[in-house]
Design an enzyme around this catalytic site. Sequence first.
Site, PDB file in Angstrom:
ATOM      1  N   ARG A  81       0.773  -1.097  -0.134  1.00 60.21           N
ATOM      2  CA  ARG A  81      -0.028   0.024   0.061  1.00 60.21           C
ATOM      3  C   ARG A  81       0.724   1.189  -0.045  1.00 60.21           C
ATOM      4  NH1 ARG A  81      -4.005  -2.954  -1.664  1.00 60.21           N
ATOM      5  NH2 ARG A  81      -5.224  -4.261  -0.147  1.00 60.21           N
ATOM      6  N   HIS A 255      -3.862 -16.170  -7.637  1.00 63.75           N
ATOM      7  CA  HIS A 255      -4.706 -16.958  -6.879  1.00 63.75           C
ATOM      8  C   HIS A 255      -6.074 -17.452  -7.475  1.00 63.75           C
ATOM      9  CE1 HIS A 255      -6.658 -13.004  -8.394  1.00 63.75           C
ATOM     10  NE2 HIS A 255      -5.893 -12.236  -7.498  1.00 63.75           N
ATOM     11  N   ASP A 350      -1.429 -13.163  -1.082  1.00 58.80           N
ATOM     12  CA  ASP A 350      -2.193 -12.265  -1.598  1.00 58.80           C
ATOM     13  C   ASP A 350      -2.595 -11.222  -0.355  1.00 58.80           C
ATOM     14  OD1 ASP A 350      -4.125 -10.325  -3.124  1.00 58.80           O
ATOM     15  OD2 ASP A 350      -5.498 -11.676  -3.463  1.00 58.80           O
TER      16      ASP A 350
HETATM   17 ZN   LIG Z   1      -5.442 -10.058  -7.407  1.00 62.85          ZN
END
Ligand SMILES: [Zn+2]
Length: 474
Positions: A81, A255, A350
């Site tokens: 982030r 993912h 993730d």
């Molecule tokens: Zn993703």
Amino acid sequence: MSVASSPFAADTAVGEVVADLEISRAWLVDPATGREGPGEIVVTDGMLESVVWLDGDEGSGIDERGVVVAPGFIDLHAHFREPGNEDAETVASGLAAAAHGGFTTVCLMPNTSPALDDPAVLARVEAAAGASGSPVRALAYGCVSAGRHGETLAALGELADAGVVGFSDDGSSVSSGPLLRNALAYAGALGLPVVDHPEEASLTAGAEANDGFVATVLGLKGWPAAAEEAAVARDIAILADVVRDVPGARLHLTHVSTAGALDLVRRAKSAGLPVTCDVTPHHLALTDEWLAGARRWAWEASGDPWADGALTAAPYASALRVNPPLRTAADAAACREALVDGTADAIATDHAPHTQVDKDVEFGLASNGISGIETALGVALAAVDGGLITLRRAVEALTVGPARVLGSAAVGREVGLVEGAPADLVVFDRSDGWTVAAEALRSRGKNSPLIGRELSGVVLLTIAAGRVAFDATA
Ligand SMILES: [Zn+2]
């Protein structure tokens, strides 16, 4: 507990070189050689000086259920982030969380603000990693498209020169076939993979939860498996086309969460296509039943939490909102099967920290993502404890598996318990457990559906590049 009282403490502050450490009578797992068993290691001046395997009586009483030493974990998919949303995570807090989770290398997704489509943004991330003092290695992907807008290619060559380890528009799929085609060709020529988040967006507009029984009963808008499978099929078809001209083209699907999508990857691999994929801890072990308020592992689930009296928590917990959504027990079983048979190359977290503000809203309005880098090992070990995967395979999927996806140039070290190399390893105790709690997480993102749950496996020590990254006794 004082530092000196533990035989598994480095007796050194975070960031400092491990001068002298001896770990005796532990269970060593070395996926590089395929060997595991009782043994001892010695670290001197940051180097793994010796790895001794104990045979016969010497190793009696030591098994894989106690203290384990393994190579440091590599995460192919994390969001820190910074720049842009430092309230949710910074590079420094993310690296601390990674070390607490046993990771010594992390690959950061470029969906920051501004997006990492320019070497100057990479330089900011690298400066933040350097300033953090953490020895955990922060690698980064560059965007596939300029600004992640899905219109024109980013400057892939400049980004490659600056040191990105691949390209991704994660958060979204590479938006169009022609863009993906060009990205695979250019990235392939640069020797780097394209990492795609497979989601056909036209099928997921407004989607909230895996399309099926649980979503129907809860009144949540369905998120069809077909959205993922259509994207995976598109990506593989384009890859097959591109590799004829650019043999170095490589596609990594991240993912992957449905049985059908994993079958497509399995078939593409058996056809010899250069495709790899990862699965997340939450898709291995959690199901959409959790949205109803169930809290049992996927391998204990029936698909009908109301019929079985499995409800132990309130429904609609927004910490469970994630993209792709938590799927059915059969999909979770397919993720584990893919790990076992090698269709899935890696477990990637993730890790997607969010602020309370972005999560304390109605389920469908909450930001997608789970803060998961600190619980990945515990969730993987739950699957090991349940007999679903072996400890060795779990460690492989967290070490040599992701290293192969990245390639040795990007990883920059030999992944394994390698004598004479800088020590890069994790020590964890499977006989101990911890309760996941907001205060226990180093991540700023407290958005974990595992808060309040006991996980087995406590990380005691993480050493990255010969330096202390995490020490439980410190
Ligand atoms: Zn993703």
